[in-house]
Write a protein that holds these residues in place. Structure first.
Motif, mmCIF file in Angstrom:
data_model
loop_
_atom_site.group_PDB
_atom_site.id
_atom_site.type_symbol
_atom_site.label_atom_id
_atom_site.label_comp_id
_atom_site.label_asym_id
_atom_site.label_seq_id
_atom_site.Cartn_x
_atom_site.Cartn_y
_atom_site.Cartn_z
ATOM 1 N N UNK A 286 -62.719 44.316 -32.843
ATOM 2 C CA UNK A 286 -61.407 44.878 -32.513
ATOM 3 C C UNK A 286 -61.133 46.166 -33.284
ATOM 4 N N UNK A 287 -61.561 46.191 -34.548
ATOM 5 C CA UNK A 287 -61.350 47.396 -35.356
ATOM 6 C C UNK A 287 -62.179 48.552 -34.816
ATOM 7 N N UNK B 70 -62.166 50.121 -43.331
ATOM 8 C CA UNK B 70 -63.225 49.163 -43.667
ATOM 9 C C UNK B 70 -62.755 48.125 -44.681
ATOM 10 N N UNK B 71 -62.040 48.557 -45.708
ATOM 11 C CA UNK B 71 -61.588 47.626 -46.750
ATOM 12 C C UNK B 71 -60.691 46.543 -46.159
ATOM 13 N N UNK B 72 -59.821 46.928 -45.227
ATOM 14 C CA UNK B 72 -58.930 45.957 -44.591
ATOM 15 C C UNK B 72 -59.708 44.977 -43.726
ATOM 16 N N UNK C 131 -65.426 52.877 -42.162
ATOM 17 C CA UNK C 131 -65.196 53.527 -43.456
ATOM 18 C C UNK C 131 -64.634 54.933 -43.259
ATOM 19 N N UNK C 132 -65.196 55.648 -42.297
ATOM 20 C CA UNK C 132 -64.711 57.007 -42.019
ATOM 21 C C UNK C 132 -63.263 56.996 -41.549
ATOM 22 N N UNK D 135 -61.665 39.528 -42.953
ATOM 23 C CA UNK D 135 -62.799 38.673 -42.596
ATOM 24 C C UNK D 135 -63.052 37.648 -43.689
ATOM 25 N N UNK D 136 -63.060 38.089 -44.934
ATOM 26 C CA UNK D 136 -63.287 37.166 -46.052
ATOM 27 C C UNK D 136 -62.176 36.124 -46.142
#
Length: 256
Positions: A146-147, A221-223, A216-217, A228-229
């Motif tokens: 989705x991201x 990515x961090x979100x 990341x760009x 996910x974790x």
């Protein structure tokens, strides 16, 4: 993401998860010594090596050069060739058995892949494949997909088919003279922790290698990683921290 470079990343981290399904697939094929078995999208060679141990003449078809090298290091007497599900360098009617363990399901053109399997299959040949059923893996990978969809403006999985639906497989295979049956199987993917799952099954997977730089760009990515974790930890992590993800799948067989 159905045109991945499977030689990127460390697919070797994922391949052991699929070994139980490979064993089920090979057992269901009822392979006889001397039969020509073609492993389509062989990856690291789980299916090809098992079939070779049964005395089959095995051809492993794999588009990624690095993974072809991995198969050849398996110490079995088999042939490894460069090809895809839709383009195999094999004669018409040359395979007694065609097997594909969670591989042909990534074919960019499903109809072309099925037509090629049918072409290579002997007149009395059989085709067996595995495909993920909807479930936990969709939830986990859905965050990533989705991201990516939001970032690139289109669904990277668009255009695919539901390989886990026997009715869909029947529609594809019946015109080539095959009858399809399917069995639901259970598989559990186990990792040491949610962090381990992220690093080995997502970040190190060819899909992750392709997708994570885009995220990341875009600054997300961090979100994506955090969500996910959190999902894995909350739902499929034991008190000791071990992750056990249920991953049911369809084992389909097509015979003429």
């Amino acid at each position: 993401m159905n045109q991945l470079d499977w030689g990127q990343g460390r697919y070797e981290s994922t391949a052991p998860d699929l070994l139980p399904a490979a064993r089920e697939l090979v057992a269901a094929a009822r392979i006889q010594p001397g039969e020509h078995v073609v492993d389509v999208g062989a990856g690291t060679g789980n299916v090809a090596l098992l079939a070779a141990d049964l005395g089959a003449r095995v051809t492993a078809v794999e588009p990624a050069a690095r993974l072809r090298e991995v198969i050849q290091q398996g110490g079995r007497d088999l042939t490894v060739v460069d090809g895809t599900a839709a383009s195999m360098p094999l004669p018409d009617g040359s395979a007694d058995v065609l097997l594909s363990n969670f591989a042909v399901i990534f074919a960019p053109d499903p109809k072309a892949a099925i037509a090629e399997l049918a072409r290579v299959s002997a007149p009395n040949g059989r085709i067996l494949l595995t495909a993920w059923l909807p479930g936990v893996l969709d939830e986990v990978l859905g965050i990533l997909i989705n991201a990516v969809t939001e970032v690139i403006g289109s669904d990277p999985t668009e255009g695919g088919i539901d390989w886990s639906d026997p009715a869909v497989l029947t529609t594809l295979l019946e015109p080539h003279g095959f009858q399809v049956t399917g069995t639901t199987k259970d598989l559990t993917i186990t990792t040491h922790s949610a962090e381990d799952y992220w690093s080995t099954r997502i970040a190190g997977h060819p899909m992750g290698v392709a997708a994570l730089p885009l995220l990341e760009q875009a600054g997300v990515l961090a979100d994506v990683r955090s969500r996910t974790l959190t999902l894995i930890t909350a739902n499929w992590t034991t008190p000791s921290g071990v992750v056990r993800l249920p991953a049911p799948y369809l084992l389909a067989e097509a015979v003429r």
